[in-house]
Structure formats: structure tokens, C-alpha cells
Design a protein around this motif. Structure first.
Motif, PDB file in Angstrom:
ATOM      1  N   LEU A  95       0.833  -1.190   0.000  1.00  0.00           N
ATOM      2  CA  LEU A  95       0.000   0.000   0.000  1.00  0.00           C
ATOM      3  C   LEU A  95       0.873   1.247   0.000  1.00  0.00           C
ATOM      4  CD1 LEU A  95      -2.876  -0.726   2.542  1.00  0.00           C
ATOM      5  CD2 LEU A  95      -2.714  -1.309   0.121  1.00  0.00           C
ATOM      6  N   LEU A  96       0.723   2.070  -1.013  1.00  0.00           N
ATOM      7  CA  LEU A  96       1.292   3.407  -1.003  1.00  0.00           C
ATOM      8  C   LEU A  96       0.331   4.333  -0.260  1.00  0.00           C
ATOM      9  CD1 LEU A  96       2.567   3.427  -4.677  1.00  0.00           C
ATOM     10  CD2 LEU A  96       4.004   3.455  -2.631  1.00  0.00           C
ATOM     11  N   PRO A  97       0.767   5.521   0.111  1.00  0.00           N
ATOM     12  CA  PRO A  97      -0.086   6.374   0.942  1.00  0.00           C
ATOM     13  C   PRO A  97      -1.493   6.599   0.412  1.00  0.00           C
ATOM     14  CG  PRO A  97       2.137   7.226   0.988  1.00  0.00           C
ATOM     15  CD  PRO A  97       2.138   6.079   0.009  1.00  0.00           C
ATOM     16  N   GLN A  98      -1.673   6.743  -0.886  1.00  0.00           N
ATOM     17  CA  GLN A  98      -3.009   7.020  -1.402  1.00  0.00           C
ATOM     18  C   GLN A  98      -3.680   5.784  -2.016  1.00  0.00           C
ATOM     19  OE1 GLN A  98      -3.759  10.879  -3.234  1.00  0.00           O
ATOM     20  NE2 GLN A  98      -1.651  11.496  -2.840  1.00  0.00           N
ATOM     21  N   SER A  99      -3.140   4.601  -1.736  1.00  0.00           N
ATOM     22  CA  SER A  99      -3.739   3.366  -2.242  1.00  0.00           C
ATOM     23  C   SER A  99      -5.017   3.030  -1.479  1.00  0.00           C
ATOM     24  CB  SER A  99      -2.766   2.196  -2.118  1.00  0.00           C
ATOM     25  OG  SER A  99      -1.615   2.394  -2.892  1.00  0.00           O
ATOM     26  N   PHE A 100      -5.983   2.448  -2.193  1.00  0.00           N
ATOM     27  CA  PHE A 100      -7.205   1.968  -1.538  1.00  0.00           C
ATOM     28  C   PHE A 100      -7.007   0.543  -1.057  1.00  0.00           C
ATOM     29  CE2 PHE A 100     -10.975  -0.716  -1.876  1.00  0.00           C
ATOM     30  CZ  PHE A 100     -11.800  -0.107  -0.951  1.00  0.00           C
ATOM     31  N   PHE A 101      -7.511   0.276   0.139  1.00  0.00           N
ATOM     32  CA  PHE A 101      -7.597  -1.093   0.640  1.00  0.00           C
ATOM     33  C   PHE A 101      -8.804  -1.176   1.556  1.00  0.00           C
ATOM     34  CE2 PHE A 101      -6.456  -4.656   3.483  1.00  0.00           C
ATOM     35  CZ  PHE A 101      -6.266  -5.637   2.526  1.00  0.00           C
TER      36      PHE A 101
ATOM     37  N   TYR B 159     -10.856  -2.540 -12.081  1.00  0.00           N
ATOM     38  CA  TYR B 159     -10.815  -1.815 -10.797  1.00  0.00           C
ATOM     39  C   TYR B 159      -9.964  -2.626  -9.814  1.00  0.00           C
ATOM     40  CZ  TYR B 159     -15.209  -0.170 -12.930  1.00  0.00           C
ATOM     41  OH  TYR B 159     -16.182   0.289 -13.803  1.00  0.00           O
ATOM     42  N   CYS B 160      -8.793  -3.024 -10.253  1.00  0.00           N
ATOM     43  CA  CYS B 160      -8.006  -4.024  -9.518  1.00  0.00           C
ATOM     44  C   CYS B 160      -7.288  -3.462  -8.308  1.00  0.00           C
ATOM     45  CB  CYS B 160      -6.998  -4.708 -10.435  1.00  0.00           C
ATOM     46  SG  CYS B 160      -5.609  -3.663 -10.946  1.00  0.00           S
ATOM     47  N   GLY B 161      -7.213  -2.132  -8.141  1.00  0.00           N
ATOM     48  CA  GLY B 161      -6.507  -1.567  -6.996  1.00  0.00           C
ATOM     49  C   GLY B 161      -5.061  -2.034  -6.956  1.00  0.00           C
ATOM     50  N   VAL B 162      -4.610  -2.466  -5.784  1.00  0.00           N
ATOM     51  CA  VAL B 162      -3.225  -2.942  -5.637  1.00  0.00           C
ATOM     52  C   VAL B 162      -3.102  -4.427  -5.979  1.00  0.00           C
ATOM     53  CG1 VAL B 162      -2.556  -1.173  -4.000  1.00  0.00           C
ATOM     54  CG2 VAL B 162      -3.537  -3.316  -3.154  1.00  0.00           C
ATOM     55  N   GLY B 163      -4.138  -4.988  -6.612  1.00  0.00           N
ATOM     56  CA  GLY B 163      -4.011  -6.338  -7.172  1.00  0.00           C
ATOM     57  C   GLY B 163      -4.575  -7.460  -6.329  1.00  0.00           C
ATOM     58  N   GLY B 164      -5.431  -7.154  -5.360  1.00  0.00           N
ATOM     59  CA  GLY B 164      -5.925  -8.187  -4.450  1.00  0.00           C
ATOM     60  C   GLY B 164      -6.493  -9.409  -5.143  1.00  0.00           C
ATOM     61  N   PHE B 165      -7.487  -9.232  -6.003  1.00  0.00           N
ATOM     62  CA  PHE B 165      -8.089 -10.376  -6.694  1.00  0.00           C
ATOM     63  C   PHE B 165      -7.125 -10.973  -7.715  1.00  0.00           C
ATOM     64  CE2 PHE B 165     -12.231  -8.583  -5.314  1.00  0.00           C
ATOM     65  CZ  PHE B 165     -12.784  -9.728  -4.768  1.00  0.00           C
ATOM     66  N   ALA B 166      -6.506 -10.132  -8.532  1.00  0.00           N
ATOM     67  CA  ALA B 166      -5.629 -10.630  -9.596  1.00  0.00           C
ATOM     68  C   ALA B 166      -4.517 -11.509  -9.041  1.00  0.00           C
ATOM     69  CB  ALA B 166      -5.041  -9.466 -10.387  1.00  0.00           C
ATOM     70  N   LEU B 167      -3.892 -11.076  -7.958  1.00  0.00           N
ATOM     71  CA  LEU B 167      -2.785 -11.843  -7.385  1.00  0.00           C
ATOM     72  C   LEU B 167      -3.265 -13.122  -6.711  1.00  0.00           C
ATOM     73  CD1 LEU B 167      -0.865  -8.777  -5.955  1.00  0.00           C
ATOM     74  CD2 LEU B 167      -0.123 -10.216  -7.869  1.00  0.00           C
ATOM     75  N   HIS B 168      -4.498 -13.141  -6.245  1.00  0.00           N
ATOM     76  CA  HIS B 168      -5.036 -14.359  -5.638  1.00  0.00           C
ATOM     77  C   HIS B 168      -5.402 -15.417  -6.688  1.00  0.00           C
ATOM     78  CE1 HIS B 168      -5.300 -12.263  -1.762  1.00  0.00           C
ATOM     79  NE2 HIS B 168      -5.539 -13.440  -1.227  1.00  0.00           N
ATOM     80  N   VAL B 169      -5.683 -14.998  -7.920  1.00  0.00           N
ATOM     81  CA  VAL B 169      -6.112 -15.974  -8.932  1.00  0.00           C
ATOM     82  C   VAL B 169      -5.028 -16.260  -9.959  1.00  0.00           C
ATOM     83  CG1 VAL B 169      -8.492 -15.213  -8.638  1.00  0.00           C
ATOM     84  CG2 VAL B 169      -7.163 -14.295 -10.537  1.00  0.00           C
ATOM     85  N   ALA B 170      -3.889 -15.570  -9.879  1.00  0.00           N
ATOM     86  CA  ALA B 170      -2.817 -15.792 -10.854  1.00  0.00           C
ATOM     87  C   ALA B 170      -2.149 -17.143 -10.609  1.00  0.00           C
ATOM     88  CB  ALA B 170      -1.787 -14.673 -10.766  1.00  0.00           C
ATOM     89  N   GLY B 171      -1.457 -17.629 -11.641  1.00  0.00           N
ATOM     90  CA  GLY B 171      -0.780 -18.919 -11.551  1.00  0.00           C
ATOM     91  C   GLY B 171      -1.456 -19.964 -12.415  1.00  0.00           C
TER      92      GLY B 171
END
Length: 382
Positions: A215-221, A251-263
Motif C-alpha cells: 500500500l502506497l499512501p493514497q492506495s485503496f484497501f 478496478y483491480c486496486g493494488v491487485g488483491g483479486f488478480a494476485l489471488h487468482v494468478a498462476g
């Protein structure tokens, strides 16, 4: 369950709520079971009865110490700042002992108030429009590390904050990121566009399930890390069941869904309007050794003009995905959509615009206990 959590589950445990100093948690006087039932009734009525739709059991939250982010209005005086909210007359109401925040935040707020006084940063007075410090934003990671952001009207106090930074870091060894955000305008906007990072480290590591997000300072989580982890696990489970060869995460933000389903040889592309968030997601993918790509762009039009992926994940803001993206999904060859929504009203509107994509699974997640807000994730199948 701790005594504090059990007390909250029975309702009205907060002295600030009981005395009327803070009524932000509108449902705090309701037993937690009653809150969850009200959420379920509301969300299901908005989504509507649909043939073949199966509702999974609601994901419940801890009822205390679940918020990973404190958004504190700064009031009072330079010698005795308050951290919390403002009363109707613009005076500071101190809420640094708010039972919603994670323990590392509660422990850090007194030291942060001392640091503000030590650096002689004058709280902003909304009635006179004088002063510097408007808000204090504190985010806690699952490892107990902190990101601290001071929202100032100008750069007047930045040099003093730099001077006193070593003392602050000594008092708060868990603080990994400290920054100043500049919001010069007198209006109800939490933060401005410009960020000045004071520490060597500029991002906070958030360990969620088996994925490290940055998370960068202005990142959404999401504000509730445990429930966010459950949200990502549910999304991953449905994606695995659908066995897509390609996934688009909009609307992937910092990649929460994408990184969970990659591989698994899967082609994964995440799209987010924030270039900083894309930078964070790319860093996570590189560290995890995942073949996931991210690019900055408008999520509503990002997939137009190219081959449609087998499955699309959407996690839009409250306004929903809107007519254009809904129309594209309806006309596309996308076989499945995983739709994560924080507003069942716009979700229902978007579902009506995509009749070929039938909701078959849904799950409510109580991301925001003691309020009428909700998160609901839905699996759509063509």
C-alpha cells in the motif's frame, strides 16, 4: 472471543456512543445477530429473488478492533490536540480510544498526539479557517506495522516534522511509512493530490492470505483485513471452479483479486486508473513470482477492442460498473463474472443490464459492523 468483542456483540458498550459524543456507528445499540439479519434482508431484497441463485453463509466480522484504518480529525490546541471528530460547533471530540480500531492503532494514537504537540503543528480550526493539521490517517498491517499520514493545509510544518521524525520513529518502532498529504482547500475533502513521504520506505506491506500487497499512501484497501481476506478467498475459489484460461481484473486496486487468482498458466491482466496502485501490484507480482500483468487505464473501457477473457472480475466503487461496461460484458464472450460490490443497489442495476450473465452464487460479507454498509460478492454465469 475477547471480553471487549463479546461486549460489543451485545450492543451499546461505547461511552462515546452512549453519551452522544459520537454516533458514527448507527447500529451499535443493536445485538450483532440482529445487525447481520438486517443486512441479509436488505441485500437479498435489493438483489431480488433469482432462479438458481445460491446464497453462501454470511461472512461475519469481529465486532471490535477490526478497522485497519483510523481517519481522525485533528482539533483542540497545539499543546492538547484531539484526535477523533468535530462536534456541531466545530470543536474536537477525542476518540483515540475508539474500540473499532485495531490494537496497534489504538496504541499509536497517544504517541502521535505527543508528536504533533512536540513539532508544534497547529490543529486546523474549521470555524476560523486557521491552523495547519487537518487529519491524521493511520493504517495498520496484519504484522502490526503502521502507515502514518498527516494531512496539512500547507508545507509550513513539514521541516519541523522532518526534524522530529527520529523521535516519532523511536516512540513508534512499528511505523514504516510516515508522510504528509497537502490539502489546502477549505472543503469536506479528506486529502489532497500531493504526498510528501518523510521516511525511506514509501509502502506498507499487507499480508493477506498467502499474498503480500503493497500500500502506497493514497492506495485503496478494504478497512477490515480479516473480512477482505475472506473476500479474496471466495473470489479465488469461484475462479478455480470456473477454470478460466484468462482473467481480466477491472478496478483491480493494488491487485488483491488478480494476485489471488494468478498462476496455473493463467493469463491475468489487472486494470486500475491509479498508476501508483499499478506500480504496487506489479511489485507484488514480481516478488511472488506470478505471471500477472497490470496496467493503468479506465476500467470501463479497458477490454474493448481486444479478445475477451474467459472470466472478468469487477470490484467497482459504489457507483457500480455503469452502462458502458455492463453493455460490453453482455455482448461479449466472457463466460463468468465475479462481481464484488459495496452497494447492492447499483449491483442490482448492473445485473439487470446483463441478463445473459445469470447470478448463480452470492455471499454477503460484513465488512463494516455496526452500520448499514455491506460487501457482497456474486458469481455470474453465461
Amino acid at each position: 472471543m475477547s471480553a471487549g468483542v463479546d461486549l460489543l456483540s451485545r450492543g451499546t458498550p461505547c461511552g462515546h456512543f452512549d453519551t452522544g459524543r459520537c454516533r458514527s456507528c448507527g447500529w451499535l445499540d443493536r445485538p450483532y445477530d440482529v445487525q447481520v439479519q438486517a443486512l441479509e434482508d436488505d441485500v437479498r431484497s435489493l438483489v431480488g429473488e433469482r432462479h438458481g441463485l445460491v446464497w453462501e453463509p454470511t461472512v461475519r466480522s469481529r465486532t471490535a478492533h477490526f478497522r485497519n484504518k483510523a481517519k481522525m480529525v485533528v482539533g483542540g490546541t497545539v499543546d492538547a490536540p484531539t484526535l477523533g471528530i468535530l462536534d456541531p460547533r466545530g470543536r474536537g471530540v477525542d476518540l483515540r480510544d475508539c474500540p473499532l480500531h485495531e490494537a496497534p492503532i489504538v496504541a499509536a494514537l497517544p504517541a502521535l498526539a505527543d508528536a504533533v504537540a512536540r513539532a508544534r503543528v497547529t490543529p486546523y480550526d474549521v470555524t476560523t479557517r486557521r491552523g495547519e493539521l487537518k487529519h491524521l490517517l493511520v493504517t495498520s498491517s496484519p504484522d502490526g506495522e503502521l502507515m502514518v499520514r498527516l494531512v496539512l493545509r500547507s508545507e509550513e510544518a513539514v521541516s519541523r516534522l522532518r526534524k522530529h521524525l527520529p523521535a516519532l520513529l523511536a516512540d513508534l518502532p512499528g511505523a514504516r511509512v510516515v508522510s504528509v498529504n497537502l490539502q489546502p482547500e477549505h472543503k469536506a475533502v479528506l486529502e489532497g493530490d500531493r504526498e510528501i513521504v518523510l521516511t525511506d520506505e514509501a509502502s506498507l506491506r499487507m499480508r493477506v492470505n498467502d499474498v503480500d500487497l503493497h500500500l502506497l499512501p493514497q492506495s485503496f484497501f478494504q478497512t477490515n483485513t480479516e473480512v477482505a481476506a475472506a473476500l479474496y478467498r471466495q473470489g479465488r475459489a469461484w475462479v478455480e471452479e470456473a477454470t478460466p484460461r484468462s482473467v481480466g481484473d477491472l478496478y483491480c486496486g493494488v491487485g488483491g483479486f488478480a494476485l489471488h487468482v494468478a498462476g496455473r498458466g493463467r493469463d491475468v491482466l489487472g486494470v486500475e486508473v491509479s498508476a501508483a496502485a499499478v506500480e504496487s501490484a506489479t511489485r507484488s507480482a514480481r516478488e511472488l513470482g506470478l505471471d500477472a500483468r497490470f496496467r493503468a487505464g479506465d476500467a470501463t473501457t479497458a477490454l474493448e477492442g481486444g479478445a475477451a477473457p474467459d472470466l472478468v472480475v469487477v470490484n467497482p466503487p459504489r457507483r457500480g460498473i455503469g452502462d458502458r461496461l455492463a453493455a460490453w460484458l453482455e455482448a461479449s464472450t466472457v463466460r463468468h463474472v465475479v462481481y464484488s460490490s459495496c452497494n447492492a443497489r447499483t449491483l442490482a442495476r448492473d445485473l439487470a443490464a446483463m441478463p445473459s450473465l445469470r447470478p448463480v452464487r452470492a455471499r454477503l460479507l460484513d465488512m463494516f459492523p455496526h452500520t448499514a454498509h455491506h460487501e457482497v460478492i456474486t458469481l455470474l454465469e453465461r
